[in-house]
Design a protein around this motif. Structure first.
Motif, mmCIF file in Angstrom:
data_model
loop_
_atom_site.group_PDB
_atom_site.id
_atom_site.type_symbol
_atom_site.label_atom_id
_atom_site.label_comp_id
_atom_site.label_asym_id
_atom_site.label_seq_id
_atom_site.Cartn_x
_atom_site.Cartn_y
_atom_site.Cartn_z
ATOM 1 N N ASP A 1 0.823 -1.212 0.000
ATOM 2 C CA ASP A 1 0.000 0.000 0.000
ATOM 3 C C ASP A 1 0.860 1.266 0.000
ATOM 4 O OD1 ASP A 1 1.070 -0.102 2.518
ATOM 5 O OD2 ASP A 1 -0.843 -0.069 3.599
ATOM 6 N N GLY A 2 2.167 1.095 -0.229
ATOM 7 C CA GLY A 2 3.075 2.232 -0.269
ATOM 8 C C GLY A 2 3.656 2.619 1.075
ATOM 9 N N GLU A 3 3.237 1.920 2.149
ATOM 10 C CA GLU A 3 3.729 2.240 3.481
ATOM 11 C C GLU A 3 4.537 1.070 4.028
ATOM 12 O OE1 GLU A 3 1.508 3.786 7.254
ATOM 13 O OE2 GLU A 3 0.576 4.627 5.459
ATOM 14 N N LYS A 4 5.737 1.353 4.512
ATOM 15 C CA LYS A 4 6.603 0.290 5.027
ATOM 16 C C LYS A 4 6.358 0.053 6.517
ATOM 17 C CE LYS A 4 10.360 0.397 1.697
ATOM 18 N NZ LYS A 4 11.818 0.360 1.514
ATOM 19 N N GLU A 5 6.297 -1.214 6.898
ATOM 20 C CA GLU A 5 6.144 -1.604 8.294
ATOM 21 C C GLU A 5 7.423 -2.285 8.780
ATOM 22 O OE1 GLU A 5 2.272 -0.947 6.654
ATOM 23 O OE2 GLU A 5 3.647 -2.511 6.023
ATOM 24 N N VAL A 6 7.588 -2.327 10.103
ATOM 25 C CA VAL A 6 8.738 -3.017 10.695
ATOM 26 C C VAL A 6 8.361 -4.470 10.933
ATOM 27 C CG1 VAL A 6 10.284 -3.140 12.686
ATOM 28 C CG2 VAL A 6 9.595 -0.910 11.778
ATOM 29 N N VAL A 7 9.206 -5.378 10.429
ATOM 30 C CA VAL A 7 8.945 -6.827 10.513
ATOM 31 C C VAL A 7 10.200 -7.513 11.046
ATOM 32 C CG1 VAL A 7 8.280 -8.894 9.204
ATOM 33 C CG2 VAL A 7 7.432 -6.648 8.495
ATOM 34 N N THR A 8 9.999 -8.583 11.814
ATOM 35 C CA THR A 8 11.110 -9.417 12.285
ATOM 36 C C THR A 8 10.873 -10.839 11.790
ATOM 37 O OG1 THR A 8 11.433 -8.051 14.260
ATOM 38 C CG2 THR A 8 12.328 -10.281 14.328
ATOM 39 N N HIS A 9 11.764 -11.343 10.923
ATOM 40 C CA HIS A 9 11.644 -12.687 10.346
ATOM 41 C C HIS A 9 13.022 -13.332 10.207
ATOM 42 C CE1 HIS A 9 7.444 -12.567 8.200
ATOM 43 N NE2 HIS A 9 7.362 -12.501 9.517
ATOM 44 N N TYR A 10 13.004 -14.610 9.848
ATOM 45 C CA TYR A 10 14.240 -15.332 9.547
ATOM 46 C C TYR A 10 14.738 -14.982 8.145
ATOM 47 C CZ TYR A 10 13.044 -18.603 13.361
ATOM 48 O OH TYR A 10 12.729 -19.166 14.566
ATOM 49 N N ILE A 11 16.052 -15.091 7.939
ATOM 50 C CA ILE A 11 16.596 -14.979 6.581
ATOM 51 C C ILE A 11 16.391 -16.321 5.870
ATOM 52 C CG2 ILE A 11 18.697 -14.687 5.187
ATOM 53 C CD1 ILE A 11 19.772 -12.814 7.344
ATOM 54 N N TYR A 12 15.782 -16.266 4.704
ATOM 55 C CA TYR A 12 15.524 -17.465 3.895
ATOM 56 C C TYR A 12 16.653 -17.692 2.885
ATOM 57 C CZ TYR A 12 13.189 -20.540 0.511
ATOM 58 O OH TYR A 12 12.873 -21.572 -0.326
ATOM 59 N N SER A 13 17.082 -16.619 2.222
ATOM 60 C CA SER A 13 18.177 -16.727 1.256
ATOM 61 C C SER A 13 18.911 -15.399 1.136
ATOM 62 C CB SER A 13 17.650 -17.159 -0.120
ATOM 63 O OG SER A 13 16.805 -16.150 -0.655
ATOM 64 N N ILE A 14 20.188 -15.485 0.728
ATOM 65 C CA ILE A 14 21.026 -14.292 0.539
ATOM 66 C C ILE A 14 21.630 -14.360 -0.854
ATOM 67 C CG2 ILE A 14 23.026 -12.988 1.374
ATOM 68 C CD1 ILE A 14 22.628 -14.380 4.095
#
Length: 198
Positions: free
Chosen positions: A91-104
């Motif tokens: 929606d054009g607005e960024k939220e703060v999220v905490t997740h695992y890294i899946y790939s780099i």
């Protein structure tokens, strides 16, 4: 008697100096957190964030506070927990999220990009998130969490919470001033009594 008074005075100066130091650091932290929120980790080395979704339960619960630290992008690994900003609802607005890294991934220009994923109970069920992160989207690497205090922080950040906090600070300051004034008056009264007895 003079030695005791001298020690007391020195100790009071030390306490006052420590109070000023702590107050100054906290004030600086608050100013930077308000005006340069994404730079707080870079300047102080850490920053707390309130978890507002259930995507990491039971590892990290909703309303937990995660504390993140600064990171070296080349040291991040698949499976690390990171906190980042992304437009999860598109929606054009960024939220703060905490997740695992899946790939780099790293391209020829040494630019990194990341895919993440929420908590899954089985590794065979893991599905990556739809968004792609760049290094500048990452706010910090997970250090530890503080259970269930996020609701208090969110309340204090709300307009009602801010007013309540200011009122309470005003009451505490008034009580401290009255106590100090009362102590000073008692000391003066005792001194006057001692002089009359002499």
């Amino acid at each position: 008697m003079e030695k005791t008074t001298s020690k007391t005075t020195v100790w009071e100066y030390i306490k006052y100096g420590l109070f000023l130091l702590v107050t100054g650091v906290l004030s600086l932290y608050i100013v930077i957190a308000v005006f340069l929120p994404d730079q707080t980790v870079k300047i102080f080395g850490f920053k707390p964030y309130v978890v507002i979704s259930q995507s990491m339960e039971p590892v990290i619960d909703r309303n937990d506070v995660v504390v993140v630290n600064d990171f070296a992008v080349e040291e991040l690994k698949v499976g690390d927990i990171i906190t980042f900003r992304t437009d999860i609802n598109y929606d054009g607005e960024k939220e703060v999220v905490t997740h695992y890294i899946y790939s780099i991934n790293k391209n020829n220009n040494n630019d990194y990009s990341f895919k993440t994923h929420r908590y899954f109970s089985s590794e065979t069920e893991i599905v990556p998130d739809t968004w792609l992160l760049l290094e500048e989207d990452i706010l910090g690497e997970y250090m530890f969490q503080l259970p269930a205090i996020g609701s208090i922080i969110l309340f204090l950040q709300s307009p009602f919470g801010i007013v309540a906090m200011l009122v309470n600070i005003g009451i505490i300051v008034a009580v401290v001033i009255l106590l100090k004034q009362g102590k000073k008056e008692r000391e003066e009264f005792k001194k006057l009594q001692d002089e009359q007895e002499e």
